[in-house]
Design an enzyme around this catalytic site. Structure first.
Site, PDB file in Angstrom:
ATOM      1  N   CYS A 144       0.789  -1.102  -0.190  1.00 45.86           N
ATOM      2  CA  CYS A 144      -0.426   0.127  -0.201  1.00 45.86           C
ATOM      3  C   CYS A 144       0.258   1.220   0.165  1.00 45.86           C
ATOM      4  CB  CYS A 144      -0.560  -0.326   0.884  1.00 45.86           C
ATOM      5  SG  CYS A 144      -2.016   1.662   1.418  1.00 45.86           S
ATOM      6  N   HIS A 189      -8.533  -4.046  -2.289  1.00 41.12           N
ATOM      7  CA  HIS A 189      -7.598  -3.020  -1.540  1.00 41.12           C
ATOM      8  C   HIS A 189      -8.503  -1.934  -1.534  1.00 41.12           C
ATOM      9  CE1 HIS A 189      -3.485  -2.272  -0.001  1.00 41.12           C
ATOM     10  NE2 HIS A 189      -4.109  -0.741  -0.712  1.00 41.12           N
ATOM     11  N   GLU A 190      -8.447  -0.787  -2.984  1.00 41.36           N
ATOM     12  CA  GLU A 190      -8.817   0.087  -3.328  1.00 41.36           C
ATOM     13  C   GLU A 190     -10.224   1.014  -2.409  1.00 41.36           C
ATOM     14  OE1 GLU A 190      -6.855   2.225  -4.094  1.00 41.36           O
ATOM     15  OE2 GLU A 190      -5.705   0.337  -4.923  1.00 41.36           O
ATOM     16  N   HIS A 222     -10.432   1.433   1.105  1.00 46.92           N
ATOM     17  CA  HIS A 222      -9.762   2.545   2.080  1.00 46.92           C
ATOM     18  C   HIS A 222     -10.696   4.119   1.768  1.00 46.92           C
ATOM     19  CE1 HIS A 222      -4.978   2.941   1.351  1.00 46.92           C
ATOM     20  NE2 HIS A 222      -5.211   2.350  -0.005  1.00 46.92           N
TER      21      HIS A 222
HETATM   22 NI    NI Z   1      -3.795   1.312  -0.251  1.00 43.48          NI
END
Ligand code: NI
Length: 182
Positions: free
Chosen positions: A99, A141-142, A145
């Protein structure tokens, strides 16, 4: 365009849920996406979410490299505004993730193998896709966020959390995913 400062783990903006974008076609959103793309490229990343450039809006972009999808074609740049996702089935698999907000580190993260995701593009048109494998991993993953979640919070075996430089010292065959950040 501008290369923006990337927030690192500990920043409040990375902990808070991002807010919906009222008008995905607004010029300032196009500007934000252009700056995110430039920042991602400058950092050598394959994806980035707006909170990582200290903007608490539901915007994420990613670009899956050639050779990393089942058909080997990769995915061109995808811009997701106000995205949502859900798993298609209970199967999960572990994979290495890095990340941009946790620089220099990697860890094994369980993610759903198959997902469906949707969102709106910069042109205001709806995007609806199904994804599996690495593509599905990048999207999860995105979108994490945008929910204020970083990948270490998804890890179930913290013994795999590592500095990539140390992995490279000890082994020549570090998985490519472990060296990519998003
Ligand atoms: Ni990330």
């Amino acid at each position: 365009m501008a290369v923006l400062d990337i927030a690192r783990m500990g920043a409040q903006v990375l902990r808070a849920p991002a807010q919906p974008v009222a008008d995905p076609t607004a010029p300032e959103i196009a500007q934000l996406v252009a700056d995110m793309k430039e920042t991602m490229d400058a950092a050598g990343g394959i994806g980035i979410a707006a909170p990582q450039v200290r903007v608490g809006l539901r915007v994420a972009i990613f670009e899956v490299p050639e050779g990393r999808t089942e058909d080997g074609q990769g995915w061109p740049l995808t811009v997701l505004i106000n995205p949502e996702w859900h798993p298609l089935g209970p199967e999960q698999e572990e994979g290495w993730e890095g990340c941009l907000s946790v620089p220099g580190m990697t860890g094994l993260v369980p993610r759903f193998t198959r997902i469906a995701y949707s969102g709106v593009g910069l042109d205001g048109n709806a995007i609806e896709r199904e994804a599996e494998g690495y593509h599905a991993r990048v999207v999860q993953h995105e979108l994490d966020h945008l929910a204020g979640i970083l990948y270490p919070q998804r890890m179930t075996d913290m013994t795999t959390l590592a500095f990539t430089e140390e992995l490279r010292r000890d082994a020549a065959d570090v998985p490519a995913e472990a060296l990519e950040a998003e």
